[in-house]
Design an enzyme around this catalytic site. Structure first.
Site, mmCIF file in Angstrom:
data_model
loop_
_atom_site.group_PDB
_atom_site.id
_atom_site.type_symbol
_atom_site.label_atom_id
_atom_site.label_comp_id
_atom_site.label_asym_id
_atom_site.label_seq_id
_atom_site.Cartn_x
_atom_site.Cartn_y
_atom_site.Cartn_z
ATOM 1 N N CYS A 1 1.106 -1.103 0.220
ATOM 2 C CA CYS A 1 -0.105 0.204 0.264
ATOM 3 C C CYS A 1 1.040 1.206 0.298
ATOM 4 O O CYS A 1 0.194 2.702 -0.336
ATOM 5 C CB CYS A 1 -1.256 0.074 1.031
ATOM 6 S SG CYS A 1 -2.376 -1.347 1.328
ATOM 7 N N HIS B 1 -2.505 7.210 3.047
ATOM 8 C CA HIS B 1 -3.811 5.841 2.419
ATOM 9 C C HIS B 1 -4.444 4.963 2.969
ATOM 10 O O HIS B 1 -4.744 5.951 4.374
ATOM 11 C CB HIS B 1 -2.479 4.734 2.815
ATOM 12 C CG HIS B 1 -2.868 3.088 2.515
ATOM 13 N ND1 HIS B 1 -3.671 3.093 1.255
ATOM 14 C CD2 HIS B 1 -2.453 2.590 2.998
ATOM 15 C CE1 HIS B 1 -4.019 2.181 0.814
ATOM 16 N NE2 HIS B 1 -4.004 1.325 2.951
ATOM 17 N N ASN C 1 -10.418 0.970 0.223
ATOM 18 C CA ASN C 1 -8.452 0.177 0.499
ATOM 19 C C ASN C 1 -8.271 -0.213 -0.535
ATOM 20 O O ASN C 1 -8.018 -0.917 -1.254
ATOM 21 C CB ASN C 1 -8.310 -0.182 1.828
ATOM 22 C CG ASN C 1 -6.905 -0.773 1.777
ATOM 23 O OD1 ASN C 1 -6.113 -0.362 0.638
ATOM 24 N ND2 ASN C 1 -6.663 -1.428 3.116
HETATM 25 O O1 UT7 Z 1 -3.783 -1.185 3.825
HETATM 26 C C1 UT7 Z 1 -2.210 -1.427 5.053
HETATM 27 C C2 UT7 Z 1 -2.469 -2.430 6.048
HETATM 28 N N1 UT7 Z 1 -3.707 -3.138 6.195
HETATM 29 C C3 UT7 Z 1 -3.754 -1.924 7.014
HETATM 30 O O2 UT7 Z 1 -3.421 -0.990 8.220
HETATM 31 C C4 UT7 Z 1 -5.389 -2.920 7.668
HETATM 32 C C5 UT7 Z 1 -5.177 -2.761 9.668
HETATM 33 N N2 UT7 Z 1 -6.632 -3.111 10.229
HETATM 34 C C6 UT7 Z 1 -7.258 -3.003 10.270
HETATM 35 O O3 UT7 Z 1 -8.351 -1.785 9.641
HETATM 36 C C7 UT7 Z 1 -8.130 -3.728 10.454
HETATM 37 O O4 UT7 Z 1 -7.497 -4.636 11.842
HETATM 38 C C8 UT7 Z 1 -9.297 -4.994 10.440
HETATM 39 C C9 UT7 Z 1 -10.614 -4.164 9.399
HETATM 40 C C10 UT7 Z 1 -9.092 -5.540 9.096
HETATM 41 C C11 UT7 Z 1 -9.628 -5.365 11.531
HETATM 42 O O5 UT7 Z 1 -10.261 -4.662 12.807
HETATM 43 P P1 UT7 Z 1 -10.278 -4.698 13.952
HETATM 44 O O6 UT7 Z 1 -11.146 -4.515 14.624
HETATM 45 O O7 UT7 Z 1 -9.050 -4.790 14.362
HETATM 46 O O8 UT7 Z 1 -11.443 -6.429 14.225
HETATM 47 P P2 UT7 Z 1 -10.416 -7.765 14.422
HETATM 48 O O9 UT7 Z 1 -9.329 -8.494 13.766
HETATM 49 O O10 UT7 Z 1 -9.532 -7.790 15.738
HETATM 50 O O11 UT7 Z 1 -11.367 -8.658 14.424
HETATM 51 C C12 UT7 Z 1 -12.560 -8.549 15.887
HETATM 52 C C13 UT7 Z 1 -13.685 -9.575 15.143
HETATM 53 C C14 UT7 Z 1 -13.301 -11.088 15.272
HETATM 54 O O12 UT7 Z 1 -13.943 -11.938 15.887
HETATM 55 P P3 UT7 Z 1 -13.989 -12.293 17.311
HETATM 56 O O13 UT7 Z 1 -12.839 -12.995 17.536
HETATM 57 O O14 UT7 Z 1 -13.953 -11.141 17.715
HETATM 58 O O15 UT7 Z 1 -15.130 -12.996 17.727
HETATM 59 C C15 UT7 Z 1 -13.914 -11.371 13.611
HETATM 60 O O16 UT7 Z 1 -13.244 -12.793 13.599
HETATM 61 O O17 UT7 Z 1 -14.557 -9.059 14.548
HETATM 62 C C16 UT7 Z 1 -14.827 -10.297 13.638
HETATM 63 N N3 UT7 Z 1 -14.992 -9.680 12.378
HETATM 64 C C17 UT7 Z 1 -15.742 -9.266 11.877
HETATM 65 N N4 UT7 Z 1 -16.936 -9.640 11.969
HETATM 66 C C18 UT7 Z 1 -17.451 -8.901 10.814
HETATM 67 C C19 UT7 Z 1 -13.524 -9.540 11.368
HETATM 68 N N5 UT7 Z 1 -13.681 -9.132 9.927
HETATM 69 C C20 UT7 Z 1 -15.178 -9.399 9.924
HETATM 70 C C21 UT7 Z 1 -16.284 -8.925 8.504
HETATM 71 N N6 UT7 Z 1 -17.282 -8.701 9.984
HETATM 72 N N7 UT7 Z 1 -15.850 -8.296 8.120
#
Ligand code: UT7
Length: 328
Positions: free
Chosen positions: A115, A255, A285
């Site tokens: 990215c 970004h 993104n």
């Molecule tokens: O593009 C350049 C590089 N990339 C980034 O900079 C991305 C950086 N990361 C992020 O933007 C965030 O970490 C995400 C948006 C990808 C994820 O958000 P998060 O708040 O970090 O969520 P998490 O991965 O800690 O997951 C929390 C919960 C999990 O469920 P449990 O284990 O708490 O039951 C996931 O399974 O959210 C769940 N989850 C979802 N639920 C509904 C993950 N994706 C989804 C979804 N819908 N799409």
């Protein structure tokens, strides 16, 4: 001796027509508009059709950027495309774009820094221009990430999107243009955002595809935490290198990875809401394309004034991160 700087003379963008909303995604994976909106800031994104591919979008954005710059394609010395989703592995997509726009004199190559690719590309071109190796360069950030996404993985398919942005950069005497940039990488975290299959390590095979190694995997939460810290540091680095302070920045054009990352970085640098340019709700993104798309929106909306200080900053696969400070 007069200072030679690389000035952004024109911008352009191209997006697929098809729009996929969060409500559409609710029908594809176990997710909700509420989760996607609150965790990422995304409401909808553009997604290409099955028969669409990168280079025609790059050509469309490039023609707009050239027109805005008042420069003809045949005068370009250099075309760089930052992408992780090229038309095909060989040859470089930049060569297809050269042919599509008629830039026969330009040296062409693709590069990737996840990215952060657009920032890396801009910095490479800036060095060509300031050393006199090139006068006019076209830098494109272009991705069709929907082609590499696992549409069963709710943690990634709701985030990544398609689009292209382009800028024309020209060597000019004066105070306007790129003032400083800073680039970094840490390969020890290469497995945070990865597409493991399809290269020389795990070549294309039925087994590779059966094991789903051709799609993007992301350790999102760990990436998130490092992104905020690294982006803050790299923003400060470019600002300090130019002898400025965060207060001098009129537009922060980051970004568009996650609205929470952007707000956290802006908060740490003391930037109010009106300093930050956000389009993630509509665009998602788009990796290396997100900054030039955002910049083109800002330019065409007439929001940037001459001599405004702009800061671009990105973080992504590699891991890589970087920033670039510009006087408009
Ligand atoms: O593009 C350049 C590089 N990339 C980034 O900079 C991305 C950086 N990361 C992020 O933007 C965030 O970490 C995400 C948006 C990808 C994820 O958000 P998060 O708040 O970090 O969520 P998490 O991965 O800690 O997951 C929390 C919960 C999990 O469920 P449990 O284990 O708490 O039951 C996931 O399974 O959210 C769940 N989850 C979802 N639920 C509904 C993950 N994706 C989804 C979804 N819908 N799409």
């Amino acid at each position: 001796m007069a200072t030679i700087r690389s000035r952004i003379r024109g911008t352009g963008r191209a997006l697929p027509e098809q729009i996929l909303t969060n409500f559409d995604l609710e029908k594809i994976v176990d997710t909700s508009d509420e989760w996607i909106t609150t965790r990422t800031g995304i409401k909808e994104r553009h997604i290409s059709e099955a028969d669409e591919y990168l280079s025609p979008f790059c050509a469309q954005a490039s023609k707009q950027a050239l027109e805005a710059a008042g420069i003809e394609a045949k005068d370009l010395d250099l075309i760089i495309i930052a992408t992780v989703t090229p038309d095909q592995p060989i040859p470089a997509t930049a060569c297809f774009v050269q042919d599509l726009i008629g830039a026969g004199r330009a040296a062409c190559f693709d590069m990737q820094a996840g990215c952060s690719g657009f920032i890396y590309g801009l910095s490479i071109a800036d060095n060509f221009l300031r050393t006199g190796t090139a006068r006019h360069a076209l830098i494109i950030g272009g991705e069709l990430l929907s082609k590499y996404v696992d549409w069963k993985d709710r943690a990634t398919c709701v985030i990544f999107a398609d689009g292209v942005g382009a800028v024309v950069l020209s060597a000019e005497e004066g105070e306007r243009g790129i003032l400083s940039s800073a680039l970094h990488a840490d390969g020890s975290m290469s497995d945070f955002i990865t597409c493991p299959g399809g290269g020389s390590k795990i070549p294309v095979s039925h087994e590779m595809i059966d094991n789903n190694l051709h799609t993007i995997k992301m350790r999102g939460n760990e990436t998130f935490k490092i992104a905020v810290r690294s982006l803050e540091a790299v923003c400060r680095e470019a600002i300090e290198r130019a002898g400025m302070t965060p207060h001098d920045v009129r537009w922060f054009v980051p970004h568009q990875a996650n609205v929470r990352i952007i707000s956290a970085v802006a908060g740490r640098l003391g930037w109010p809401e009106e300093t930050i340019y956000l389009n993630i709700a509509r665009i998602g993104n788009t990796s290396s394309a997100s900054i030039p798309i955002a910049l083109d929106e800002l330019v065409r909306a007439g929001k940037i004034k001459e001599k405004d200080i702009l800061l671009f900053a990105a973080f992504g696969a590699g891991l890589t991160w970087g920033s670039c400070l510009v006087r408009w």
